[in-house]
Design a protein around this motif. Sequence first.
Motif, PDB file in Angstrom:
ATOM      1  N   GLN A   1       0.805  -1.186   0.010  1.00 16.18           N
ATOM      2  CA  GLN A   1       0.048   0.172  -0.040  1.00 16.18           C
ATOM      3  C   GLN A   1       1.078   1.076   0.086  1.00 16.18           C
ATOM      4  O   GLN A   1       1.635   1.425   0.830  1.00 16.18           O
ATOM      5  CB  GLN A   1      -0.790  -0.036   1.297  1.00 16.18           C
ATOM      6  CG  GLN A   1      -1.781  -1.060   1.147  1.00 16.18           C
ATOM      7  CD  GLN A   1      -2.573  -1.119   2.477  1.00 16.18           C
ATOM      8  OE1 GLN A   1      -3.705  -0.417   2.568  1.00 16.18           O
ATOM      9  NE2 GLN A   1      -2.721  -2.081   3.310  1.00 16.18           N
ATOM     10  N   ILE A   2       0.790   2.043  -0.925  1.00 16.72           N
ATOM     11  CA  ILE A   2       1.191   3.646  -0.991  1.00 16.72           C
ATOM     12  C   ILE A   2       0.381   4.581  -0.343  1.00 16.72           C
ATOM     13  O   ILE A   2      -0.792   4.867  -0.860  1.00 16.72           O
ATOM     14  CB  ILE A   2       1.728   3.813  -2.393  1.00 16.72           C
ATOM     15  CG1 ILE A   2       2.344   2.337  -2.892  1.00 16.72           C
ATOM     16  CG2 ILE A   2       2.594   4.933  -2.349  1.00 16.72           C
ATOM     17  CD1 ILE A   2       3.583   2.116  -2.361  1.00 16.72           C
ATOM     18  N   ARG A   3       1.141   5.347   0.263  1.00 15.91           N
ATOM     19  CA  ARG A   3       0.311   6.489   1.105  1.00 15.91           C
ATOM     20  C   ARG A   3       1.194   7.880   1.047  1.00 15.91           C
ATOM     21  O   ARG A   3       2.367   7.690   1.205  1.00 15.91           O
ATOM     22  CB  ARG A   3       0.054   6.142   2.311  1.00 15.91           C
ATOM     23  CG  ARG A   3      -1.057   7.394   2.887  1.00 15.91           C
ATOM     24  CD  ARG A   3      -1.457   7.052   4.429  1.00 15.91           C
ATOM     25  NE  ARG A   3      -2.263   8.123   4.967  1.00 15.91           N
ATOM     26  CZ  ARG A   3      -3.583   8.068   4.730  1.00 15.91           C
ATOM     27  NH1 ARG A   3      -4.220   7.236   4.220  1.00 15.91           N
ATOM     28  NH2 ARG A   3      -4.109   9.069   5.402  1.00 15.91           N
ATOM     29  N   LYS A   4       0.631   8.798   0.500  1.00 16.11           N
ATOM     30  CA  LYS A   4       1.322  10.225   0.430  1.00 16.11           C
ATOM     31  C   LYS A   4       0.282  11.279   0.555  1.00 16.11           C
ATOM     32  O   LYS A   4      -0.488  11.264  -0.134  1.00 16.11           O
ATOM     33  CB  LYS A   4       2.257  10.409  -1.033  1.00 16.11           C
ATOM     34  CG  LYS A   4       3.041  11.700  -0.768  1.00 16.11           C
ATOM     35  CD  LYS A   4       3.859  11.662  -2.236  1.00 16.11           C
ATOM     36  CE  LYS A   4       4.794  13.247  -2.292  1.00 16.11           C
ATOM     37  NZ  LYS A   4       5.563  13.016  -1.115  1.00 16.11           N
ATOM     38  N   VAL A   5       0.698  12.137   1.473  1.00 15.46           N
ATOM     39  CA  VAL A   5      -0.282  13.438   1.822  1.00 15.46           C
ATOM     40  C   VAL A   5      -0.494  13.910   0.519  1.00 15.46           C
ATOM     41  O   VAL A   5       0.285  14.480  -0.132  1.00 15.46           O
ATOM     42  CB  VAL A   5       0.474  14.441   2.869  1.00 15.46           C
ATOM     43  CG1 VAL A   5      -0.391  15.489   2.977  1.00 15.46           C
ATOM     44  CG2 VAL A   5       0.607  13.608   4.058  1.00 15.46           C
TER      45      VAL A   5
END
Length: 517
Positions: A380-384
């Motif tokens: 899973q990839i998360r970035k603001v």
Amino acid sequence: MKKFILTFVLFWAFAAFADELQGVRATVELVTGAKQTAQFLGIQNDTVSLGGSIKGQFTVVRIPANRFKSITDEKGADLLHGAGSNQSTSSVSAQTQQESTVQETETSYTEPSDLDSVEGKHIYIPLERRSSDSAFAEQLDNLIIKLIKESGTPISIVRSEDFENCSDAACIRDSLSAHKAASAYTGRITAARTPDSLAVQASHFVFGDSTAKGANATVQMNLSAIRSLSDAMANNKLQNFVKTLQGEKVSPFKSDASGKSYIHVETDPEGANIAIHGKEDICKSPCTFATLDTGKIILYAYWNVNRQLWSTKSVIRPIPGDTTKLSLKLKKSKPELRITTLPSGAEIYAGSSPITPKSDPIGYSPNKFTIFEPGLSTVQIRKVGYRDTVVTVFASPTEITDIDINLTPITNLQEQIVQDEWEGIRKRHRIGKTLMGSSIAPLLLGALFTYLATLDYDDADDVKNELERPASGGEKYQKKVDENRDLVDKGDRKMIIGGSLIGAGALLLCVGFVLNF
């Protein structure tokens, strides 16, 4: 409770039957086990009509057919499933002719009022889960729903628990039909006949138009119990499953056995896992397995011992009806999963479990990770400022597997607000965790200074005891007095420092605990 009321109504209705017979005298047995003699008037629209006399008036009771275990006449003939059901038209017609002189009381089965909202909608009932992993069942439900929506069909989800009086799919289907739903998707996951495999069976019922595309279609596919999800995703199996469910013509799930080919694999060393690219492990070498593939196959053999991978791969093209023999030698390998995102600097989380504010990333993009368990891997990839991205990829046991992800910016204000709130909670947790970690050093130092202070106090007590002994005074006595005073002063200073450090550490610990929890 509702089953009890239904049984009571049925028994009350036939407690005082008149001698005159307007239907076929029959013995009825409910699914609850209760039995009663009644007049069978017929079956129409899956509803059984029974009649009898109550207080001198002929009364008709209508109950769904799935509430009955059996209905037999005096000769033992099955009226529920047999020829007796064909009397529905004539019996109901005769009953209609008598409506001018007969008062009729109807008792019908209804579902909760919130099912009224299903009218005109396509309903999906989550798969029944029998001896299967609930997480896999939920993932499969989500994938099927997504594929149905992608085909252009809007879907509404209604869980089987909403049908309090239904214990089987047939009853749920009839209830949705009665509430004028457009169609219904139902199914279940059960253990297949072969070991270590699951059977996924689904049905699509179109109400009101039996000639509609996909009406009353039932499809089944078998999956490996070990790697069910990867098996479902391989070779468009799940896509074809859903297309067939909706009435589209696709290649059959099973091919003629005459088209099978066989692959015999031996490895050095033995006991290696054998897998085809994009699929679950098939067997351990040496082994022979059948395949229907006639095109190019990428075959992997790998052996994992003490977190060290030995592997190799081979590209073959099976010949229908023939056996292909392979002898493979494994060599030490260090496969990697390389993740690149645009923009970079995104957090990377392993697995498909939901990310929480307390979750810790395994790294930041771009990054690469050593693979110890080849096969399907989920990250899973998360970035603001960007939407979360979940990626499932087949990790090769012999080489680098690249994942290139273009992140999608958040343009919806509400989504941005939700993400900002989530980030605020995570920052608070991180500050709390940092403060709790920072409290360890002052607490330990404070305890050390406190201990040293007690040692000084003990030495001062020893000197004091010496001073209390009879002595003539003099220079030696005065030195002992000065030594006692110095030890007390040192102990006081150390105690103050230790107490201050312990207080500061306790404060950091309390603040960190509050922020973190």
